[in-house]
Design an enzyme around this catalytic site. Structure first.
Site, PDB file in Angstrom:
ATOM      1  N   ASP A   1       0.844  -1.193   0.000  1.00 18.27           N
ATOM      2  CA  ASP A   1       0.000   0.000   0.000  1.00 18.27           C
ATOM      3  C   ASP A   1       0.881   1.245   0.000  1.00 18.27           C
ATOM      4  O   ASP A   1       1.630   1.467   0.939  1.00 18.27           O
ATOM      5  CB  ASP A   1      -0.901  -0.043   1.245  1.00 18.27           C
ATOM      6  CG  ASP A   1      -1.712   1.223   1.412  1.00 18.27           C
ATOM      7  OD1 ASP A   1      -1.888   1.956   0.411  1.00 18.27           O
ATOM      8  OD2 ASP A   1      -2.157   1.486   2.550  1.00 18.27           O
TER       9      ASP A   1
ATOM     10  N   ASN B   1      -0.189   4.491  -0.176  1.00 18.65           N
ATOM     11  CA  ASN B   1      -0.744   5.764   0.305  1.00 18.65           C
ATOM     12  C   ASN B   1      -1.494   5.652   1.626  1.00 18.65           C
ATOM     13  O   ASN B   1      -2.242   6.545   2.002  1.00 18.65           O
ATOM     14  CB  ASN B   1      -1.653   6.380  -0.775  1.00 18.65           C
ATOM     15  CG  ASN B   1      -2.846   5.488  -1.076  1.00 18.65           C
ATOM     16  OD1 ASN B   1      -2.933   4.360  -0.575  1.00 18.65           O
ATOM     17  ND2 ASN B   1      -3.771   5.968  -1.876  1.00 18.65           N
TER      18      ASN B   1
ATOM     19  N   ASP C   1      -4.001   3.886   2.785  1.00 27.97           N
ATOM     20  CA  ASP C   1      -5.440   3.640   2.976  1.00 27.97           C
ATOM     21  C   ASP C   1      -5.739   2.171   3.316  1.00 27.97           C
ATOM     22  O   ASP C   1      -6.891   1.768   3.402  1.00 27.97           O
ATOM     23  CB  ASP C   1      -6.258   4.099   1.761  1.00 27.97           C
ATOM     24  CG  ASP C   1      -5.920   3.314   0.501  1.00 27.97           C
ATOM     25  OD1 ASP C   1      -5.036   2.419   0.556  1.00 27.97           O
ATOM     26  OD2 ASP C   1      -6.530   3.586  -0.550  1.00 27.97           O
TER      27      ASP C   1
ATOM     28  N   ASP D   1      -1.845  -1.176  -3.901  1.00 29.54           N
ATOM     29  CA  ASP D   1      -2.183  -0.425  -5.106  1.00 29.54           C
ATOM     30  C   ASP D   1      -1.068  -0.521  -6.150  1.00 29.54           C
ATOM     31  O   ASP D   1      -0.009  -1.091  -5.905  1.00 29.54           O
ATOM     32  CB  ASP D   1      -2.497   1.032  -4.743  1.00 29.54           C
ATOM     33  CG  ASP D   1      -1.471   1.596  -3.766  1.00 29.54           C
ATOM     34  OD1 ASP D   1      -0.270   1.459  -4.045  1.00 29.54           O
ATOM     35  OD2 ASP D   1      -1.874   2.133  -2.704  1.00 29.54           O
TER      36      ASP D   1
ATOM     37  N   ASP E   1      -5.167 -10.092 -15.876  1.00 31.38           N
ATOM     38  CA  ASP E   1      -6.166 -11.127 -15.638  1.00 31.38           C
ATOM     39  C   ASP E   1      -7.372 -10.797 -16.513  1.00 31.38           C
ATOM     40  O   ASP E   1      -7.894  -9.680 -16.455  1.00 31.38           O
ATOM     41  CB  ASP E   1      -6.546 -11.112 -14.149  1.00 31.38           C
ATOM     42  CG  ASP E   1      -6.842 -12.493 -13.613  1.00 31.38           C
ATOM     43  OD1 ASP E   1      -7.633 -13.204 -14.248  1.00 31.38           O
ATOM     44  OD2 ASP E   1      -6.312 -12.850 -12.544  1.00 31.38           O
TER      45      ASP E   1
ATOM     46  N   ASP F   1      -9.362 -16.112 -16.639  1.00 30.20           N
ATOM     47  CA  ASP F   1     -10.197 -16.633 -15.572  1.00 30.20           C
ATOM     48  C   ASP F   1     -11.233 -17.639 -16.095  1.00 30.20           C
ATOM     49  O   ASP F   1     -11.905 -17.367 -17.092  1.00 30.20           O
ATOM     50  CB  ASP F   1     -10.922 -15.443 -14.927  1.00 30.20           C
ATOM     51  CG  ASP F   1     -11.570 -15.784 -13.614  1.00 30.20           C
ATOM     52  OD1 ASP F   1     -10.852 -16.136 -12.673  1.00 30.20           O
ATOM     53  OD2 ASP F   1     -12.819 -15.692 -13.523  1.00 30.20           O
TER      54      ASP F   1
ATOM     55  N   GLU G   1      -7.246 -20.535 -17.028  1.00 31.01           N
ATOM     56  CA  GLU G   1      -7.608 -21.225 -15.791  1.00 31.01           C
ATOM     57  C   GLU G   1      -8.740 -22.192 -16.115  1.00 31.01           C
ATOM     58  O   GLU G   1      -9.761 -21.785 -16.668  1.00 31.01           O
ATOM     59  CB  GLU G   1      -8.063 -20.216 -14.732  1.00 31.01           C
ATOM     60  CG  GLU G   1      -8.251 -20.878 -13.378  1.00 31.01           C
ATOM     61  CD  GLU G   1      -9.314 -20.229 -12.502  1.00 31.01           C
ATOM     62  OE1 GLU G   1      -9.306 -20.467 -11.285  1.00 31.01           O
ATOM     63  OE2 GLU G   1     -10.181 -19.499 -13.032  1.00 31.01           O
TER      64      GLU G   1
ATOM     65  N   HIS H   1      -4.055 -17.263  -5.409  1.00 30.99           N
ATOM     66  CA  HIS H   1      -4.968 -16.519  -4.519  1.00 30.99           C
ATOM     67  C   HIS H   1      -6.216 -17.322  -4.155  1.00 30.99           C
ATOM     68  O   HIS H   1      -7.019 -16.850  -3.363  1.00 30.99           O
ATOM     69  CB  HIS H   1      -5.365 -15.217  -5.204  1.00 30.99           C
ATOM     70  CG  HIS H   1      -6.194 -15.469  -6.431  1.00 30.99           C
ATOM     71  ND1 HIS H   1      -5.676 -16.086  -7.560  1.00 30.99           N
ATOM     72  CD2 HIS H   1      -7.501 -15.242  -6.696  1.00 30.99           C
ATOM     73  CE1 HIS H   1      -6.643 -16.209  -8.466  1.00 30.99           C
ATOM     74  NE2 HIS H   1      -7.753 -15.712  -7.966  1.00 30.99           N
ATOM     75  N   ASP H   2      -6.408 -18.486  -4.751  1.00 30.25           N
ATOM     76  CA  ASP H   2      -7.579 -19.316  -4.442  1.00 30.25           C
ATOM     77  C   ASP H   2      -7.238 -20.508  -3.550  1.00 30.25           C
ATOM     78  O   ASP H   2      -8.103 -21.363  -3.317  1.00 30.25           O
ATOM     79  CB  ASP H   2      -8.209 -19.856  -5.732  1.00 30.25           C
ATOM     80  CG  ASP H   2      -8.843 -18.757  -6.570  1.00 30.25           C
ATOM     81  OD1 ASP H   2      -9.311 -17.754  -5.990  1.00 30.25           O
ATOM     82  OD2 ASP H   2      -8.875 -18.905  -7.802  1.00 30.25           O
TER      83      ASP H   2
HETATM   84  C1  GLC Z   1     -11.425 -17.870 -10.657  1.00 29.49           C
HETATM   85  C2  GLC Z   1     -10.667 -16.927  -9.771  1.00 29.49           C
HETATM   86  C3  GLC Z   1     -11.370 -16.821  -8.473  1.00 29.49           C
HETATM   87  C4  GLC Z   1     -12.768 -16.299  -8.722  1.00 29.49           C
HETATM   88  C5  GLC Z   1     -13.503 -17.143  -9.751  1.00 29.49           C
HETATM   89  C6  GLC Z   1     -14.713 -16.447 -10.264  1.00 29.49           C
HETATM   90  O1  GLC Z   1     -11.454 -19.155 -10.155  1.00 29.49           O
HETATM   91  O2  GLC Z   1      -9.346 -17.342  -9.637  1.00 29.49           O
HETATM   92  O3  GLC Z   1     -10.683 -16.019  -7.553  1.00 29.49           O
HETATM   93  O4  GLC Z   1     -13.481 -16.297  -7.524  1.00 29.49           O
HETATM   94  O5  GLC Z   1     -12.706 -17.390 -10.876  1.00 29.49           O
HETATM   95  O6  GLC Z   1     -14.337 -15.349 -11.070  1.00 29.49           O
HETATM   96 CA    CA Z   2      -3.537   2.211  -1.189  1.00 29.46          CA
END
Ligand code: GLC
Ligand code: CA
Length: 586
Positions: free
Chosen positions: A27, A29, A31, A35, A104, A210, A268, A347-348
């Site tokens: 981050d 700034n 908040d 970013d 993405d 995605d 994905e 991230h999943d």
């Molecule tokens: C993909 C993303 C996930 C999201 C899902 C729906 O699996 O990686 O984070 O929740 O798609 O867009």
């Molecule tokens: Ca920020």
């Protein structure tokens, strides 16, 4: 002897990709929200680590119902992350350092706040009506209004949401704030090609796509056979994953957009465990994408529920299962050009050291390094998720449900609370599962240093920081030659220096060992031998005595204290300490 196979070389095959989850990276700034300028501030760090390409999870305008995977404007940056000018500045910073930037692409669905959807829901005769998937209600025997079919949303009850205004339902495979686009409509496809060109023209170097395999739904959207008898809404991926027209769409994308540029592309592709259902996207002769993310390995500790794996529930896994998956994909149709993407976190998914290693104080660093060896010694394009290079682990079981911010987690928790299955539901079990498996585990702020909030923000972070940051952070690891970070940095260099690690054949020599994963990689005259101990106990691993092992030199050992740099000809035995991993080259 048959001529050994040599895969064709490409820049995107050799690249090390670093996935950034922008909201939790840095981050700039105060908040509390990471970013674009924050990413810019860390570019030297990423370059120094050995990263070639950055992949940013979505930073477009979004209500963040699903953390940006619900986009309300594809051509703008969410103000929380910055501006288009900040993005241009970030891109220049990336390119100046000889790196590349991937965006993405989330086009199975938009946000319900996207102008396309606002128009679509405004009336049945709106020109955008057919851009989404609308159907009239069904009525049951008692005359009650019901959704058009029994499909279950991935994250919540029915996959359909009723809209009072036009008295129809729209389809949402994810939450109701993520309506699915109607890919049958050629105008939708053209609009997607346009937005891709928008980012390519601005300078982006490729896309992570995605849920790209969900674009085509089965014709007529029929009820799916019941596989979970206690539930009204049923897992329906057989009717929406890798559907009838999917390759038509991806080929069109390739023809109209991708083929005109030199981009990196990765799709994905969840809900699919069979390589034969995914090779169509990847095989070069098909002209679709460079590679896909399959989730078979990520599902190894998830029990089956209907045709789904239930990702938030944990089940024990064995090394035999783990190994079998890796070996099968490593060998899949190599000679036809199938190319893997190698990853163990994103991230999943929760943190790898917690799931596949041992995150106790004693074993955390050792097992994180062993997993690093597993990653750098596979064939494929390598993906590192932010924090993997520090051995970040899941946050503790003492955190309550209020610390979990992910809508998928929250809905799962709520639903189980309500699930009346004849038995009282034990909520403490759910928190055990979430502590191991929730997506939130990978979404806490990055641990930069030992200052407040791990140096992630000078304000209040949007999500709580894992309590171990005072000792477990980048600044501390940069000072330590023996840290996980130093190990990754060194290992990434070795991967680049030894092409066999990227391009070589893969042959399993574990001999069904309960705790060792061992393999040989071969490329022309060069070979690599990799041995990994997946458990705490020491052991002696015996190599096949009929083969000649002379000349193998140790180039990487996770304990970092090795004098035994050659496999002795007199013995084919390798001593491995707890979670030890080694790479030898000949
Ligand atoms: C993909 C993303 C996930 C999201 C899902 C729906 O699996 O990686 O984070 O929740 O798609 O867009
Ligand atoms: Ca920020």
């Amino acid at each position: 002897m048959p001529t050994p196979f040599i895969p064709s070389r490409a820049w995107w095959k050799e690249a090390t990709i670093y996935q950034i989850y922008p909201i939790s990276f840095f981050d700039s700034n105060g908040d509390g929200i990471g970013d674009l300028n924050g990413i810019h501030a860390k570019l030297d760090y990423l370059k120094d680590l050995g990263v070639d390409i950055l992949w940013l999870s979505p930073i477009y305008r979004s209500p963040l119902a699903d953390m940006g995977y619900d986009i309300s404007d594809y051509r703008d940056i969410d103000p929380r992350y910055g501006t288009l000018a900040d993005w241009d500045n970030l891109l220049s910073g990336v390119h100046e350092r000889g790196m590349k930037l991937m965006m993405d692409l989330v086009v199975n669905h938009t946000s319900d706040e996207h102008q396309w959807f606002l128009d679509s829901r405004s009336s049945k005769s709106d020109p955008k009506r057919d851009w989404y998937i609308w159907r009239p209600p069904r009525y049951d025997n008692d005359g009650n209004r019901q959704p058009p079919n029994n499909w279950r949303s991935v994250f919540q009850g029915s996959a359909w949401e009723y809209d009072e205004k036009t008295e129809e339902y729209y389809l949402h495979l994810y939450v109701s704030k993520q309506p699915d686009l109607n890919w049958e409509n050629a105008d939708v496809r053209d609009a997607v090609w346009d937005l891709m060109r928008f980012w390519i023209d601005r300078g982006c170097d490729g896309f992570r796509m995605d849920v790209i395999n969900l674009l085509s739904k089965v014709e007529g959207l029929p009820d799916v056979p019941i596989t979970v008898p206690d539930e009204v809404y049923q897992p329906a991926s057989i009717y929406f994953a890798n559907g009838p027209k999917i390759h038509e769409y991806v080929k069109e994308m390739n023809k109209k957009v991708l083929s005109k540029y030199d981009l990196i592309t990765v799709g994905e592709t969840p809900f699919t465990h069979k390589a034969s259902e995914l090779d169509g996207y990847v095989l070069p002769s098909n002209n679709e994408l460079n590679m896909v993310f399959h989730f078979e390995l990520m599902d190894v500790d998830s029990p089956e529920e209907g045709q789904y794996r239930s990702p938030l529930k944990q089940k024990d896994w064995t090394l035999a299962e783990f190994r079998e998956i890796v070996v099968r994909w490593q060998n899949y149709k190599r000679e036809e050009g199938f190319w893997n993407s190698v990853f163990i976190e994103n991230h999943d998914h929760a943190r790898a050291v917690t799931r596949f290693g041992d995150d106790s104080e004693e074993w955390r660093a050792k097992s994180a390094k062993m997993l690093a060896i597993l990653e750098i010694s596979q064939s494929g394009t390598l993906y590192i998720y932010q924090g993997l290079e520090l051995g970040l682990r899941n946050f503790p079981r003492t955190w309550g449900i209020e610390e979990y911010k992910d809508i998928a987690t929250q809905n799962y928790y709520e639903k189980k609370e309500l699930l009346i299955d004849g038995e009282a539901v034990d909520m403490s079990d759910i928190l055990d599962d979430l502590q191991r498996k929730a997506r939130d585990q990978a979404r806490v702020p990055m641990q930069w240093d030992s200052s407040a909030h791990a140096g992630f923000t000078s304000g209040e972070p949007w999500m709580r920081v894992n309590g171990d940051y005072q000792t477990w952070n980048l600044a501390a690891q940069l000072k330590d030659n023996n840290s996980i970070h130093s190990f990754w940095k060194h290992a990434l260099k070795l991967r680049k220096a030894h092409e066999v690690l990227i391009y070589g054949d893969f042959s399993d020599i574990s001999n069904n060992h309960e705790q060792v994963f061992a393999y040989i990689r071969t490329l022309e005259n060069s070979s690599a031998l990799v041995v990994l101990n997946f458990k705490k106990t020491d052991l002696t691993f015996s190599l096949d005595s009929k083969s000649d092992w002379t000349g193998f030199r140790l180039i990487l050992g996770s304990y970092g204290d090795d004098e035994r740099d050659e496999i002795k000809v007199s013995s084919n035995d390798i001593r491995l300490r707890g979670f030890e991993g080694r790479v030898y080259i000949r």
